[in-house]
Design a protein around this motif. Structure first.
Motif, PDB file in Angstrom:
ATOM      1  N   ARG A 209       0.862  -0.996   0.010  1.00  0.00           N
ATOM      2  CA  ARG A 209      -0.119  -0.098  -0.064  1.00  0.00           C
ATOM      3  C   ARG A 209       0.921   1.251  -0.105  1.00  0.00           C
ATOM      4  NH1 ARG A 209      -5.509  -0.257   3.431  1.00  0.00           N
ATOM      5  NH2 ARG A 209      -6.309  -2.227   2.767  1.00  0.00           N
ATOM      6  N   THR A 210       1.898   1.440   0.611  1.00  0.00           N
ATOM      7  CA  THR A 210       2.828   2.393   0.717  1.00  0.00           C
ATOM      8  C   THR A 210       3.324   2.682  -1.015  1.00  0.00           C
ATOM      9  OG1 THR A 210       4.831   0.940   1.247  1.00  0.00           O
ATOM     10  CG2 THR A 210       3.659   2.285   3.031  1.00  0.00           C
ATOM     11  N   PHE A 211       3.523   1.648  -1.537  1.00  0.00           N
ATOM     12  CA  PHE A 211       3.824   1.996  -3.110  1.00  0.00           C
ATOM     13  C   PHE A 211       2.563   2.550  -3.742  1.00  0.00           C
ATOM     14  CE2 PHE A 211       3.871   0.289  -7.486  1.00  0.00           C
ATOM     15  CZ  PHE A 211       5.016   1.151  -7.931  1.00  0.00           C
ATOM     16  N   LEU A 212       1.568   2.102  -3.412  1.00  0.00           N
ATOM     17  CA  LEU A 212       0.442   2.448  -4.323  1.00  0.00           C
ATOM     18  C   LEU A 212      -0.005   3.889  -3.618  1.00  0.00           C
ATOM     19  CD1 LEU A 212      -1.792  -0.932  -4.291  1.00  0.00           C
ATOM     20  CD2 LEU A 212      -0.449   0.239  -6.045  1.00  0.00           C
ATOM     21  N   ASP A 213       0.150   4.192  -2.386  1.00  0.00           N
ATOM     22  CA  ASP A 213      -0.073   5.647  -2.065  1.00  0.00           C
ATOM     23  C   ASP A 213       0.574   6.723  -2.943  1.00  0.00           C
ATOM     24  OD1 ASP A 213      -1.772   4.703  -0.165  1.00  0.00           O
ATOM     25  OD2 ASP A 213      -0.446   4.897   1.522  1.00  0.00           O
ATOM     26  N   ARG A 214       1.890   6.145  -3.639  1.00  0.00           N
ATOM     27  CA  ARG A 214       2.844   7.227  -3.976  1.00  0.00           C
ATOM     28  C   ARG A 214       2.243   7.455  -5.576  1.00  0.00           C
ATOM     29  NH1 ARG A 214       6.620   4.440  -0.970  1.00  0.00           N
ATOM     30  NH2 ARG A 214       7.434   5.912   0.707  1.00  0.00           N
ATOM     31  N   CYS A 215       1.409   6.526  -6.316  1.00  0.00           N
ATOM     32  CA  CYS A 215       0.900   6.446  -7.373  1.00  0.00           C
ATOM     33  C   CYS A 215      -0.324   6.122  -7.725  1.00  0.00           C
ATOM     34  CB  CYS A 215       1.936   5.458  -8.252  1.00  0.00           C
ATOM     35  SG  CYS A 215       1.778   3.613  -7.800  1.00  0.00           S
ATOM     36  N   GLN A 216      -0.645   6.296  -8.759  1.00  0.00           N
ATOM     37  CA  GLN A 216      -1.978   6.114  -9.300  1.00  0.00           C
ATOM     38  C   GLN A 216      -2.042   5.091 -10.418  1.00  0.00           C
ATOM     39  OE1 GLN A 216      -3.905   9.408 -11.075  1.00  0.00           O
ATOM     40  NE2 GLN A 216      -5.721   8.425 -11.612  1.00  0.00           N
ATOM     41  N   ILE A 217      -2.863   4.138 -10.361  1.00  0.00           N
ATOM     42  CA  ILE A 217      -2.958   2.933 -11.432  1.00  0.00           C
ATOM     43  C   ILE A 217      -3.945   3.480 -12.371  1.00  0.00           C
ATOM     44  CG2 ILE A 217      -3.467   0.643 -11.722  1.00  0.00           C
ATOM     45  CD1 ILE A 217      -2.530  -0.123  -9.081  1.00  0.00           C
ATOM     46  N   GLU A 218      -3.351   3.819 -13.592  1.00  0.00           N
ATOM     47  CA  GLU A 218      -4.020   4.141 -14.749  1.00  0.00           C
ATOM     48  C   GLU A 218      -4.969   2.902 -15.221  1.00  0.00           C
ATOM     49  OE1 GLU A 218      -1.316   6.177 -17.051  1.00  0.00           O
ATOM     50  OE2 GLU A 218      -1.881   7.969 -15.982  1.00  0.00           O
ATOM     51  N   SER A 219      -4.105   1.735 -15.367  1.00  0.00           N
ATOM     52  CA  SER A 219      -4.671   0.605 -16.242  1.00  0.00           C
ATOM     53  C   SER A 219      -3.855  -0.660 -15.896  1.00  0.00           C
ATOM     54  CB  SER A 219      -4.997   0.662 -17.656  1.00  0.00           C
ATOM     55  OG  SER A 219      -3.697   0.942 -18.131  1.00  0.00           O
ATOM     56  N   ILE A 220      -4.588  -1.807 -15.802  1.00  0.00           N
ATOM     57  CA  ILE A 220      -3.872  -3.127 -15.668  1.00  0.00           C
ATOM     58  C   ILE A 220      -3.982  -4.080 -16.707  1.00  0.00           C
ATOM     59  CG2 ILE A 220      -3.329  -5.054 -14.035  1.00  0.00           C
ATOM     60  CD1 ILE A 220      -4.525  -3.487 -11.729  1.00  0.00           C
ATOM     61  N   SER A 221      -2.874  -4.486 -17.371  1.00  0.00           N
ATOM     62  CA  SER A 221      -3.344  -5.494 -18.569  1.00  0.00           C
ATOM     63  C   SER A 221      -2.658  -6.712 -18.319  1.00  0.00           C
ATOM     64  CB  SER A 221      -2.448  -4.902 -19.827  1.00  0.00           C
ATOM     65  OG  SER A 221      -2.927  -5.483 -20.915  1.00  0.00           O
ATOM     66  N   PRO A 222      -3.208  -7.952 -18.302  1.00  0.00           N
ATOM     67  CA  PRO A 222      -4.860  -8.006 -18.455  1.00  0.00           C
ATOM     68  C   PRO A 222      -5.665  -7.579 -17.334  1.00  0.00           C
ATOM     69  CG  PRO A 222      -3.930 -10.093 -17.991  1.00  0.00           C
ATOM     70  CD  PRO A 222      -2.814  -9.068 -18.018  1.00  0.00           C
ATOM     71  N   GLU A 223      -6.829  -7.217 -17.405  1.00  0.00           N
ATOM     72  CA  GLU A 223      -7.825  -6.661 -16.294  1.00  0.00           C
ATOM     73  C   GLU A 223      -7.686  -7.981 -15.172  1.00  0.00           C
ATOM     74  OE1 GLU A 223      -9.959  -4.191 -15.731  1.00  0.00           O
ATOM     75  OE2 GLU A 223      -9.058  -3.184 -17.318  1.00  0.00           O
ATOM     76  N   PRO A 224      -7.576  -7.595 -14.108  1.00  0.00           N
ATOM     77  CA  PRO A 224      -7.744  -8.577 -12.804  1.00  0.00           C
ATOM     78  C   PRO A 224      -9.127  -8.988 -12.605  1.00  0.00           C
ATOM     79  CG  PRO A 224      -7.245  -6.312 -12.001  1.00  0.00           C
ATOM     80  CD  PRO A 224      -7.354  -6.239 -13.344  1.00  0.00           C
ATOM     81  N   VAL A 225      -9.296 -10.123 -12.132  1.00  0.00           N
ATOM     82  CA  VAL A 225     -10.685 -10.769 -11.921  1.00  0.00           C
ATOM     83  C   VAL A 225     -11.358  -9.941 -10.853  1.00  0.00           C
ATOM     84  CG1 VAL A 225     -12.042 -12.803 -11.139  1.00  0.00           C
ATOM     85  CG2 VAL A 225     -10.078 -12.884 -12.969  1.00  0.00           C
ATOM     86  N   ARG A 226     -10.238  -9.840  -9.826  1.00  0.00           N
ATOM     87  CA  ARG A 226     -10.852  -9.204  -8.623  1.00  0.00           C
ATOM     88  C   ARG A 226      -9.829  -8.343  -7.806  1.00  0.00           C
ATOM     89  NH1 ARG A 226     -11.018 -14.527  -7.367  1.00  0.00           N
ATOM     90  NH2 ARG A 226     -10.071 -15.219  -5.463  1.00  0.00           N
ATOM     91  N   MET A 227      -9.893  -7.794  -6.599  1.00  0.00           N
ATOM     92  CA  MET A 227      -8.793  -7.106  -5.794  1.00  0.00           C
ATOM     93  C   MET A 227      -9.139  -7.412  -4.621  1.00  0.00           C
ATOM     94  SD  MET A 227      -8.028  -3.201  -6.123  1.00  0.00           S
ATOM     95  CE  MET A 227      -9.117  -2.358  -4.735  1.00  0.00           C
ATOM     96  N   GLU A 228      -7.981  -7.531  -3.829  1.00  0.00           N
ATOM     97  CA  GLU A 228      -8.359  -8.089  -2.408  1.00  0.00           C
ATOM     98  C   GLU A 228      -7.641  -7.036  -1.560  1.00  0.00           C
ATOM     99  OE1 GLU A 228      -7.114 -12.110  -2.299  1.00  0.00           O
ATOM    100  OE2 GLU A 228      -9.002 -12.863  -3.416  1.00  0.00           O
ATOM    101  N   LEU A 229      -8.076  -6.581  -0.435  1.00  0.00           N
ATOM    102  CA  LEU A 229      -7.313  -5.853   0.549  1.00  0.00           C
ATOM    103  C   LEU A 229      -6.694  -6.772   1.722  1.00  0.00           C
ATOM    104  CD1 LEU A 229      -9.511  -2.492   0.142  1.00  0.00           C
ATOM    105  CD2 LEU A 229      -7.038  -3.107  -0.925  1.00  0.00           C
ATOM    106  N   ALA A 230      -5.630  -6.717   2.319  1.00  0.00           N
ATOM    107  CA  ALA A 230      -5.520  -7.478   3.407  1.00  0.00           C
ATOM    108  C   ALA A 230      -4.177  -6.848   3.920  1.00  0.00           C
ATOM    109  CB  ALA A 230      -5.041  -8.936   3.341  1.00  0.00           C
ATOM    110  N   GLY A 231      -4.320  -6.273   5.259  1.00  0.00           N
ATOM    111  CA  GLY A 231      -3.042  -5.578   6.138  1.00  0.00           C
ATOM    112  C   GLY A 231      -2.405  -4.357   5.256  1.00  0.00           C
ATOM    113  N   ASP A 232      -1.214  -4.560   4.862  1.00  0.00           N
ATOM    114  CA  ASP A 232      -0.566  -3.611   4.087  1.00  0.00           C
ATOM    115  C   ASP A 232      -0.312  -3.802   2.770  1.00  0.00           C
ATOM    116  OD1 ASP A 232       1.409  -5.726   4.501  1.00  0.00           O
ATOM    117  OD2 ASP A 232       3.110  -4.305   4.865  1.00  0.00           O
TER     118      ASP A 232
END
Length: 177
Positions: free
Chosen positions: A105-128
Motif C-alpha cells: 500500500r505504501t507503494f500504491l499511495d505514491r502512484c495512481q494505477i491508470e490501467s492493468i493489462s490484463p484486467e484482474p478478476v478481483r482485488m483483495e485488501l489485506a493488511g498493508d
C-alpha cells in the motif's frame, strides 16, 4: 598637462607587445572554464546513460531466486508521467487456476494505477497489501502483467511486489519532480 604627459597605465612587455595582463586571474578563469566543461560533459553522459529518461540504465529488472516472479521497472521516472511496471510470472506463480500479485500500500499511495493489462478478476485488501487476482495464467498471455502507473510526487522509495506463494522482490525508484 598635455595628453602625452598624462600618466599611462603600466603594462608588461611581452615580446614586442606592451599589454596589461593578470596571470593569476587568467589561471582562475581557465580553471573555472575546465570545471564548467567537465560538468557539462558529466550531465550529457548521465543523460545518455538514462538518468533523465530512456537509456541503458533507466530500466531495472529484479527476480526472485525461485523464478516465480520478475519485475521490470523504471529506475528514474518523472512525477505526473506514465510509467510501466511489468510483472513476469513463472510457472509456479499460479495456484488453483489463478495468479495473485500483491503490491504494498505504501507503494500504491505514491502512484495512481491508470490501467492493468490484463484486467484482474478481483482485488483483495489485506493488511498493508493490495492483491490483484488474475484468471488462469493462460489468460495472462505470455505471463506478463503490466501496471500502467502515474507517480503523484517526487520521491526516492523502495517498492515490494510479490505473489501468493510468498515470493517477493524489492526495487528502488527515484521519481523526479
Amino acid at each position: 598637462m598635455t595628453p602625452s604627459d598624462a600618466p599611462q597605465p603600466e603594462g608588461q612587455r611581452v615580446g614586442d607587445l606592451e599589454i596589461e595582463q593578470d596571470l593569476s586571474y587568467q589561471r582562475r578563469a581557465w580553471i573555472a572554464e575546465r570545471i564548467g566543461w567537465s560538468a557539462f560533459v558529466l550531465v550529457l553522459l548521465a543523460a545518455a546513460l538514462g538518468l533523465f529518461g530512456s537509456g541503458p540504465f533507466s530500466r531495472g529488472t529484479v527476480a526472485d531466486p525461485g523464478g516465480a516472479l520478475t519485475a521490470e521497472f523504471g529506475r528514474f521516472c518523472r512525477s505526473q508521467s506514465s510509467e510501466e511496471l511489468r510483472i513476469r510470472l513463472g510457472d509456479v506463480a499460479a495456484t488453483g487456476g489463478e495468479s495473485h500479485i500483491w503490491l504494498e500500500r505504501t507503494f500504491l499511495d505514491r502512484c495512481q494505477i491508470e490501467s492493468i493489462s490484463p484486467e484482474p478478476v478481483r482485488m483483495e485488501l489485506a493488511g498493508d497489501r493490495v492483491t490483484y487476482v488474475f484468471a488462469h495464467p493462460d489468460a495472462v498471455g505470455d505471463g506478463d502483467v503490466v501496471f500502467h502507473l502515474r507517480y503523484q510526487r517526487a520521491s526516492m522509495h523502495m517498492a515490494t511486489v510479490g505473489v501468493a506463494d510468498g515470493s517477493s522482490v524489492q526495487f528502488r525508484q527515484l521519481i523526479y519532480p
